[in-house]
Structure formats: structure tokens, C-alpha cells
Motif scaffolding. Structure first.
Motif, PDB file in Angstrom:
ATOM      1  N   ALA A   1      38.233  34.474  46.787  1.00 44.19           N
ATOM      2  CA  ALA A   1      37.141  34.112  45.867  1.00 44.19           C
ATOM      3  C   ALA A   1      35.790  34.595  46.367  1.00 44.19           C
ATOM      4  O   ALA A   1      34.780  34.375  45.699  1.00 44.19           O
ATOM      5  CB  ALA A   1      37.123  32.596  45.670  1.00 44.19           C
ATOM      6  N   ASP A   2      35.742  35.241  47.533  1.00 40.63           N
ATOM      7  CA  ASP A   2      34.465  35.680  48.076  1.00 40.63           C
ATOM      8  C   ASP A   2      33.869  36.803  47.219  1.00 40.63           C
ATOM      9  O   ASP A   2      34.573  37.688  46.741  1.00 40.63           O
ATOM     10  CB  ASP A   2      34.639  36.197  49.507  1.00 40.63           C
ATOM     11  CG  ASP A   2      35.068  35.089  50.462  1.00 40.63           C
ATOM     12  OD1 ASP A   2      34.894  33.919  50.099  1.00 40.63           O
ATOM     13  OD2 ASP A   2      35.593  35.426  51.535  1.00 40.63           O
ATOM     14  N   ALA A   3      32.550  36.756  47.062  1.00 41.29           N
ATOM     15  CA  ALA A   3      31.867  37.764  46.247  1.00 41.29           C
ATOM     16  C   ALA A   3      32.086  39.165  46.806  1.00 41.29           C
ATOM     17  O   ALA A   3      32.163  40.142  46.049  1.00 41.29           O
ATOM     18  CB  ALA A   3      30.374  37.450  46.173  1.00 41.29           C
ATOM     19  N   GLU A   4      32.197  39.278  48.128  1.00 41.47           N
ATOM     20  CA  GLU A   4      32.371  40.584  48.756  1.00 41.47           C
ATOM     21  C   GLU A   4      33.732  41.192  48.429  1.00 41.47           C
ATOM     22  O   GLU A   4      33.946  42.396  48.596  1.00 41.47           O
ATOM     23  CB  GLU A   4      32.209  40.478  50.278  1.00 41.47           C
ATOM     24  CG  GLU A   4      30.815  40.123  50.739  1.00 41.47           C
ATOM     25  CD  GLU A   4      30.485  38.641  50.568  1.00 41.47           C
ATOM     26  OE1 GLU A   4      31.426  37.865  50.251  1.00 41.47           O
ATOM     27  OE2 GLU A   4      29.316  38.261  50.740  1.00 41.47           O
ATOM     28  N   ASP A   5      34.678  40.361  47.984  1.00 41.29           N
ATOM     29  CA  ASP A   5      36.020  40.834  47.694  1.00 41.29           C
ATOM     30  C   ASP A   5      36.252  41.090  46.213  1.00 41.29           C
ATOM     31  O   ASP A   5      37.374  41.377  45.791  1.00 41.29           O
ATOM     32  CB  ASP A   5      37.056  39.815  48.205  1.00 41.29           C
ATOM     33  CG  ASP A   5      37.055  39.714  49.721  1.00 41.29           C
ATOM     34  OD1 ASP A   5      36.728  40.719  50.378  1.00 41.29           O
ATOM     35  OD2 ASP A   5      37.358  38.635  50.248  1.00 41.29           O
ATOM     36  N   VAL A   6      35.220  40.956  45.427  1.00 42.58           N
ATOM     37  CA  VAL A   6      35.300  41.251  43.990  1.00 42.58           C
ATOM     38  C   VAL A   6      34.923  42.710  43.780  1.00 42.58           C
ATOM     39  O   VAL A   6      33.922  43.183  44.334  1.00 42.58           O
ATOM     40  CB  VAL A   6      34.345  40.330  43.198  1.00 42.58           C
ATOM     41  CG1 VAL A   6      34.292  40.744  41.728  1.00 42.58           C
ATOM     42  CG2 VAL A   6      34.780  38.877  43.329  1.00 42.58           C
ATOM     43  N   PRO A   7      35.692  43.461  42.989  1.00 45.86           N
ATOM     44  CA  PRO A   7      35.302  44.847  42.706  1.00 45.86           C
ATOM     45  C   PRO A   7      33.902  44.901  42.093  1.00 45.86           C
ATOM     46  O   PRO A   7      33.558  44.106  41.220  1.00 45.86           O
ATOM     47  CB  PRO A   7      36.364  45.323  41.702  1.00 45.86           C
ATOM     48  CG  PRO A   7      37.544  44.438  41.956  1.00 45.86           C
ATOM     49  CD  PRO A   7      36.982  43.107  42.355  1.00 45.86           C
ATOM     50  N   HIS A   8      33.101  45.837  42.561  1.00 53.32           N
ATOM     51  CA  HIS A   8      31.757  46.045  42.029  1.00 53.32           C
ATOM     52  C   HIS A   8      31.676  47.417  41.364  1.00 53.32           C
ATOM     53  O   HIS A   8      32.278  48.385  41.845  1.00 53.32           O
ATOM     54  CB  HIS A   8      30.705  45.950  43.138  1.00 53.32           C
ATOM     55  CG  HIS A   8      30.395  44.553  43.548  1.00 53.32           C
ATOM     56  ND1 HIS A   8      31.329  43.707  44.122  1.00 53.32           N
ATOM     57  CD2 HIS A   8      29.232  43.827  43.475  1.00 53.32           C
ATOM     58  CE1 HIS A   8      30.761  42.536  44.385  1.00 53.32           C
ATOM     59  NE2 HIS A   8      29.502  42.591  43.998  1.00 53.32           N
ATOM     60  N   LEU A   9      30.953  47.463  40.270  1.00 55.03           N
ATOM     61  CA  LEU A   9      30.691  48.720  39.574  1.00 55.03           C
ATOM     62  C   LEU A   9      29.185  48.917  39.530  1.00 55.03           C
ATOM     63  O   LEU A   9      28.448  48.002  39.144  1.00 55.03           O
ATOM     64  CB  LEU A   9      31.271  48.698  38.157  1.00 55.03           C
ATOM     65  CG  LEU A   9      32.786  48.445  38.082  1.00 55.03           C
ATOM     66  CD1 LEU A   9      33.066  46.985  37.753  1.00 55.03           C
ATOM     67  CD2 LEU A   9      33.443  49.345  37.040  1.00 55.03           C
ATOM     68  N   VAL A  10      28.720  50.074  39.950  1.00 51.96           N
ATOM     69  CA  VAL A  10      27.288  50.360  40.034  1.00 51.96           C
ATOM     70  C   VAL A  10      26.976  51.540  39.126  1.00 51.96           C
ATOM     71  O   VAL A  10      27.524  52.633  39.301  1.00 51.96           O
ATOM     72  CB  VAL A  10      26.866  50.683  41.482  1.00 51.96           C
ATOM     73  CG1 VAL A  10      25.377  51.007  41.528  1.00 51.96           C
ATOM     74  CG2 VAL A  10      27.201  49.523  42.414  1.00 51.96           C
ATOM     75  N   GLU A  11      26.106  51.310  38.145  1.00 51.76           N
ATOM     76  CA  GLU A  11      25.687  52.401  37.267  1.00 51.76           C
ATOM     77  C   GLU A  11      24.346  52.944  37.738  1.00 51.76           C
ATOM     78  O   GLU A  11      23.356  52.217  37.803  1.00 51.76           O
ATOM     79  CB  GLU A  11      25.582  51.945  35.813  1.00 51.76           C
ATOM     80  CG  GLU A  11      25.210  53.089  34.875  1.00 51.76           C
ATOM     81  CD  GLU A  11      25.115  52.689  33.418  1.00 51.76           C
ATOM     82  OE1 GLU A  11      24.743  53.558  32.604  1.00 51.76           O
ATOM     83  OE2 GLU A  11      25.398  51.523  33.090  1.00 51.76           O
TER      84      GLU A  11
ATOM     85  N   PHE B   1      34.992  40.851  38.237  1.00 54.41           N
ATOM     86  CA  PHE B   1      34.259  42.031  38.675  1.00 54.41           C
ATOM     87  C   PHE B   1      32.774  41.787  38.449  1.00 54.41           C
ATOM     88  O   PHE B   1      32.365  40.890  37.698  1.00 54.41           O
ATOM     89  CB  PHE B   1      34.725  43.289  37.929  1.00 54.41           C
ATOM     90  CG  PHE B   1      34.444  43.273  36.449  1.00 54.41           C
ATOM     91  CD1 PHE B   1      33.249  43.750  35.925  1.00 54.41           C
ATOM     92  CD2 PHE B   1      35.393  42.780  35.558  1.00 54.41           C
ATOM     93  CE1 PHE B   1      32.996  43.742  34.559  1.00 54.41           C
ATOM     94  CE2 PHE B   1      35.154  42.767  34.187  1.00 54.41           C
ATOM     95  CZ  PHE B   1      33.951  43.242  33.691  1.00 54.41           C
ATOM     96  N   THR B   2      31.958  42.595  39.105  1.00 55.26           N
ATOM     97  CA  THR B   2      30.510  42.544  38.923  1.00 55.26           C
ATOM     98  C   THR B   2      30.010  43.949  38.607  1.00 55.26           C
ATOM     99  O   THR B   2      30.202  44.877  39.400  1.00 55.26           O
ATOM    100  CB  THR B   2      29.793  42.026  40.182  1.00 55.26           C
ATOM    101  OG1 THR B   2      30.232  40.702  40.470  1.00 55.26           O
ATOM    102  CG2 THR B   2      28.279  42.014  39.959  1.00 55.26           C
ATOM    103  N   TYR B   3      29.404  44.096  37.446  1.00 53.72           N
ATOM    104  CA  TYR B   3      28.836  45.376  37.034  1.00 53.72           C
ATOM    105  C   TYR B   3      27.331  45.317  37.273  1.00 53.72           C
ATOM    106  O   TYR B   3      26.646  44.439  36.752  1.00 53.72           O
ATOM    107  CB  TYR B   3      29.129  45.617  35.548  1.00 53.72           C
ATOM    108  CG  TYR B   3      28.798  47.006  35.067  1.00 53.72           C
ATOM    109  CD1 TYR B   3      29.806  47.953  34.872  1.00 53.72           C
ATOM    110  CD2 TYR B   3      27.487  47.375  34.782  1.00 53.72           C
ATOM    111  CE1 TYR B   3      29.510  49.229  34.413  1.00 53.72           C
ATOM    112  CE2 TYR B   3      27.181  48.650  34.325  1.00 53.72           C
ATOM    113  CZ  TYR B   3      28.191  49.572  34.146  1.00 53.72           C
ATOM    114  OH  TYR B   3      27.902  50.833  33.701  1.00 53.72           O
TER     115      TYR B   3
ATOM    116  N   ARG C   1      34.096  44.530  50.629  1.00 57.73           N
ATOM    117  CA  ARG C   1      35.434  44.858  51.108  1.00 57.73           C
ATOM    118  C   ARG C   1      36.326  45.384  49.986  1.00 57.73           C
ATOM    119  O   ARG C   1      37.322  46.050  50.243  1.00 57.73           O
ATOM    120  CB  ARG C   1      36.069  43.625  51.751  1.00 57.73           C
ATOM    121  CG  ARG C   1      35.357  43.151  53.010  1.00 57.73           C
ATOM    122  CD  ARG C   1      36.109  42.016  53.696  1.00 57.73           C
ATOM    123  NE  ARG C   1      35.997  40.766  52.951  1.00 57.73           N
ATOM    124  CZ  ARG C   1      35.058  39.852  53.163  1.00 57.73           C
ATOM    125  NH1 ARG C   1      34.135  40.063  54.094  1.00 57.73           N
ATOM    126  NH2 ARG C   1      35.029  38.731  52.464  1.00 57.73           N
ATOM    127  N   ALA C   2      35.991  45.066  48.755  1.00 55.62           N
ATOM    128  CA  ALA C   2      36.778  45.503  47.609  1.00 55.62           C
ATOM    129  C   ALA C   2      36.355  46.905  47.185  1.00 55.62           C
ATOM    130  O   ALA C   2      35.300  47.403  47.587  1.00 55.62           O
ATOM    131  CB  ALA C   2      36.604  44.515  46.458  1.00 55.62           C
TER     132      ALA C   2
END
Length: 513
Positions: A82-92, A117-119, A175-176
Motif C-alpha cells: 500500500a506504500d505510495a512508492e510502490d504504486v505505478p506512477h505516470l509522468v506527462e 496508480f498516480t498520474y 520502487r514501482a
């Protein structure tokens, strides 16, 4: 989207440089002018059409990208915590109008319900980033925790300070897997330019005066080892040509890979060159104007070779591109790279933006299309609002006689079109368009919901008031219809259709007494 090349001299109205000192292209004051152009409001840049954005800001390309991103995540190791660092991130990079981010997040959510995920939408202009965070269309996505915003200078990428969550993402923070998206960004970032003549590799530098610049050929300044290896390959295969190196874009790829301990994928779309054969016979670079800004052709062949030199995977379209090249660049460990390469290339053929955009003019001849063909086109476009507006006159002509099942399908499509609408200041009243179409299929109650939005946003619009009168009459609310038609005539006394409707309403009200 590629246009005829113009001399780079015409890019500058007035460039000040001491003497005639020749500078490496990436160090030229040319880029200061570029930055000043994009440091303005989105309606000024994109709303007026100075900079093209339709091909990279529609539901079709958002769906294609979402499928590619999902397949990358499926083949990558995503930590199950559940850690934020382990959620896939997408950067535009360079979010532009903000429309693509809105469409992409909704497409990815629909394709993968429950995916966390976090966009992150970014731009170098803090004012633009703040405006995105306040845009009402983003509200539900912010509440779901799917989207965030950050200032990021693609020219000098650094840590991301997220506006909504308050987190900071820097080198090694995640980490993701990380996915980067750059639509029409790399062509506006810094480039260097090299010339190959008689087996020699030289560098093309620019010398600026007050109103023009000239190219000067000289020895190469220091070049990184991986780029030098690619240029050496060109030296063996090419001759009498100039080669651009998108060093600004390469810096963005390095930044993206550095954010995570896992793998990264960059999806890059731009006008550019896909193969080394396309680089031949260019004595100097060409530029294309967008207002007072400019863009250069992106050397995708170089990007792919550079990424592969560094142990990554560079994927380019298997077929020639007419308007837009879409490349996918993977850095870090990846399972089954050959399978992913083939899958991405297949997506770019079947649903890629270049083929879709090339066929789009055929759909503009709506007068020759049947109702079924127009509905099929809207479905294939993933319910693109701009396509619906093009079809509006033809749809209004044929809808009254349509069977009930077709009207039900159109009503469903119109709902999705509205969900895909992200206003950026364009002179479009989509609510009015939907209200007209719903009235044409006798969904008057639903039409009134949209027309109320239209009247609220455009209180001085006679067509909006007139359309409301038609819908109110359809609901048999004759007095309200009369008020609306009177409003239309107050705004436009010569409105003949409104005069006719007023006469009909007068008779109907008299007969009801």
C-alpha cells in the motif's frame, strides 16, 4: 502535421548575441524565445489553434496509450504493497491543454478497474499547473487519488513536488514502474546538430546577429559516449547530411529512468524521422512555425539506437508514419521484450494515432455518410467530441426518421461524448450541440439538462435560447417555451425561425385556453 521547412533565420525577430560567436545549437539564445512563447495561458497557445493538439488530445490516442501502458505494467514487477512508492506512477512532460491527461486517466481506469496508480501532469509554467489543479473536470479524478500535478522544467528536470498529495518524487524515490508520456514535447526541446561530409563527423553551430543566424561547420565539441557511438554509426552509413540529436529529450528519458528502482517506459509522440534513410539529403535542419514558436523534426532513429546502446528497448512503428511517429522506450529490466515490441507495433498499426489521423479527412465528408457510418465512426473514435461537432449538421438532417434502436444508441454515444469533453477555452458550445441532437430524437427532458448549461454559459446566445424554446415546447411547457423564444428574439430580432416558433406558440397557447 509536418510542414514545409523554413530557414531557421526566420524564427528570430531579434536575437542579440555578442559579435558572431558560433554556439552549439543547444546553447543558442534561440531557446529563450521558445520558452517565452510557451510561458503563456493554454487558451492563447492551444485554444486559438497556433499549436496543433487534436491528434494527441483525443479519446482514440488516449485509449491506445492506456493499452500500451497496461501491457507494460502487466509484464513488469509491480510491488504488492500500500506504500505510495510502490504504486505505478505516470509522468506527462509538458501537459499542454491538460486534455490528454483527463482522457488517459479515464481510459486507464476503465481498462483496469481497481488499478492503483498516480498520474502526474507537469509543465514548467507554475501558473498553468495551478490552473489544472483547479479545473473542475479534474475534480472527481483528484478525489479518487488518480491524478496529481507538479511543476517540471523539461529543459532542466528535477524533483517533482506534487500539488495535491504534498509528496516529493526525486531520483530513486519509487520502487514501482514509471511511465513517461511526451506528446509534441521533444520537438520543442533543445537539440544539437551534426554534419556528415566525406566520412567526417562535424558539428553545425549557430552564429546569431540581431535579426538572423547562420550555420557554421566546425569540429565537434565533447559528446557523451553513447551518443558518440550512434553518430559514428551514422558517419559510416550517411553522407552530405545534417543529423539532429534531441539532447533535451534524451535528458528527459534519463530523468524518467532515474525516478525508480524498477523499469521505465517512455511513450513519445512527435513529428520526426523513423529510419536512418529518412535522414538523408538534409543540408541544414528545417523548422516549422506554431505562432512565434518553432519545432524541429525529432530523430526517433537516434533515440532508439541511443536507448539500445544503454541496454534498453527502443520500439518504433513498423510502418512509415504520415503525420506522427510514436516511439516506446523501455529502460531497466523487462520480461519478454520481443513480445512487448511486437505487441506495441501491432497497436500502433490497428489503433495508432497516425493511421487514425490520416483517415480522419474521409470522415469530414459527413454529408455522404449514412447514419450508421457516422455512429460507427464515433464509436471507433472512442466518442470524440470534435468528430461529433463535424457530424452535427448531417446528424440533424437524418435523425428524425431514425428507428428507435438507433436513437437509443445515439443517446448512449452522446453521454460518452460529454464525459470525454475537457474544455480548454475553445469557441465550442458542446452542451448546445448535444441539446440539439437530443431534441432531434425527442429526448426533450435530457436535452433541457444540456441546454440549461448552454444558456448559463452563453446568456447572450440567441441559438441557445431558441433551442431551449424548442425543447420546452417538446415537453409541452408552452409558457416556458414562449419565454425562451422571446429571449431569442430580444437577442436577435431578425431571427426568422424564432419568429415562426413564436407564432406557433401563440396559437397553441390560445387553443389551450
Amino acid at each position: 502535421m509536418t510542414g514545409a521547412g523554413k530557414s531557421i533565420e526566420s524564427v528570430l525577430d531579434a536575437v542579440q548575441a555578442p559579435g558572431r560567436t558560433a554556439l552549439r545549437l543547444s546553447a543558442s539564445p534561440l531557446w529563450d524565445r521558445q520558452r517565452a512563447f510557451y510561458d503563456r495561458g493554454a487558451p492563447e497557445i492551444w485554444g486559438g489553434g497556433d499549436v496543433p493538439h487534436g491528434i494527441t488530445g483525443n479519446p482514440r490516442i488516449a485509449n491506445t496509450y492506456a493499452r500500451i501502458a497496461l501491457e507494460f505494467l502487466r509484464t513488469s514487477a509491480v510491488p504488492d504493497t500500500a506504500d505510495a512508492e510502490d504504486v505505478p506512477h505516470l509522468v506527462e512532460f509538458g501537459g499542454g491543454t491538460g486534455r490528454f491527461a483527463y482522457l488517459f486517466v479515464r481510459q486507464l481506469r476503465a481498462l483496469a478497474p481497481g488499478l492503483r496508480f498516480t498520474y502526474v501532469v507537469t509543465d514548467f509554467a507554475a501558473e498553468r499547473v495551478s490552473a489544472w489543479a483547479a479545473h473542475p473536470s479534474y475534480g472527481p479524478l483528484i478525489e479518487e487519488g488518480l491524478i496529481d500535478f507538479a511543476v517540471l522544467d523539461a529543459d532542466r528536470p528535477g524533483p517533482l513536488e506534487l500539488l495535491v498529495s504534498g509528496r516529493t518524487i526525486g531520483p530513486g524515490s519509487l520502487r514501482a514502474p514509471v511511465i513517461g508520456i511526451a506528446n509534441y514535447v521533444f520537438d520543442t526541446l533543445r537539440h544539437d546538430c551534426f554534419a556528415i561530409h566525406g566520412g567526417d563527423l562535424l558539428e553545425l553551430k549557430v552564429a546569431a546577429e540581431e535579426e538572423s543566424i547562420e550555420w557554421e561547420t566546425g569540429p565537434c565539441e565533447p559528446i557523451g559516449a553513447d551518443l558518440a557511438a550512434v553518430l559514428d554509426h551514422y558517419r559510416e552509413w550517411l553522407d552530405d547530411t545534417a543529423v539532429l540529436a534531441p539532447v533535451g529529450g534524451m535528458r528527459c528519458l534519463e530523468f524518467l529512468a532515474g525516478l525508480t528502482a524498477g523499469s521505465s517506459l517512455a511513450i513519445v509522440a512527435d513529428k520526426g524521422h523513423r529510419t536512418r534513410a529518412e535522414l538523408c539529403s538534409s543540408a541544414t535542419p528545417a523548422v516549422v512555425f506554431h505562432g512565434s514558436a518553432f519545432s524541429l523534426m525529432v530523430n526517433f532513429d537516434l533515440l532508439a539506437r541511443w536507448v539500445r546502446r544503454r541496454g534498453g528497448v527502443g520500439i518504433l512503428p513498423a510502418e512509415p508514419a504520415n503525420s506522427l511517429v510514436v516511439g516506446a522506450f523501455v529502460q531497466g529490466p523487462m520480461a519478454e521484450p520481443e513480445r512487448f515490441t511486437a505487441w506495441v507495433q501491432d497497436q500502433l498499426v490497428d489503433t495508432g494515432p497516425d493511421n487514425t489521423f490520416s483517415l480522419r479527412p474521409l470522415l469530414g465528408t459527413a454529408a455522404s455518410l449514412s447514419l450508421e457510418a457516422m455512429l460507427a465512426s464515433l464509436r471507433l473514435s472512442r466518442c470524440d467530441p470534435t468528430l461529433l461537432i463535424e457530424f452535427l449538421p448531417a446528424l440533424l438532417d437524418v435523425l428524425p426518421g431514425a428507428p428507435e434502436v438507433t436513437k437509443l444508441e445515439l443517446q448512449r454515444i452522446l453521454g460518452q461524448v460529454w464525459d470525454n469533453y475537457f474544455p480548454i477555452g475553445e469557441p465550442i458550445d458542446l452542451a448546445l450541440c448535444l441539446g440539439l441532437l437530443l431534441s432531434a430524437i425527442q429526448r426533450f427532458a435530457e436535452a433541457i439538462e444540456f441546454l440549461e448549461l448552454s444558456v448559463k454559459e452563453h446568456p447572450d446566445s440567441a441559438p441557445a435560447a431558441f433551442s431551449m424554446a424548442i425543447a420546452r415546447r417538446g415537453m409541452r411547457d408552452l409558457r416556458a417555451a414562449r419565454e425562451s423564444v422571446e429571449r431569442a428574439l430580444q437577442l436577435e430580432p431578425g431571427f426568422s425561425e424564432a419568429r415562426s416558433l413564436r407564432a406557433m406558440l401563440a396559437e397553441e397557447l390560445a387553443g389551450a385556453c
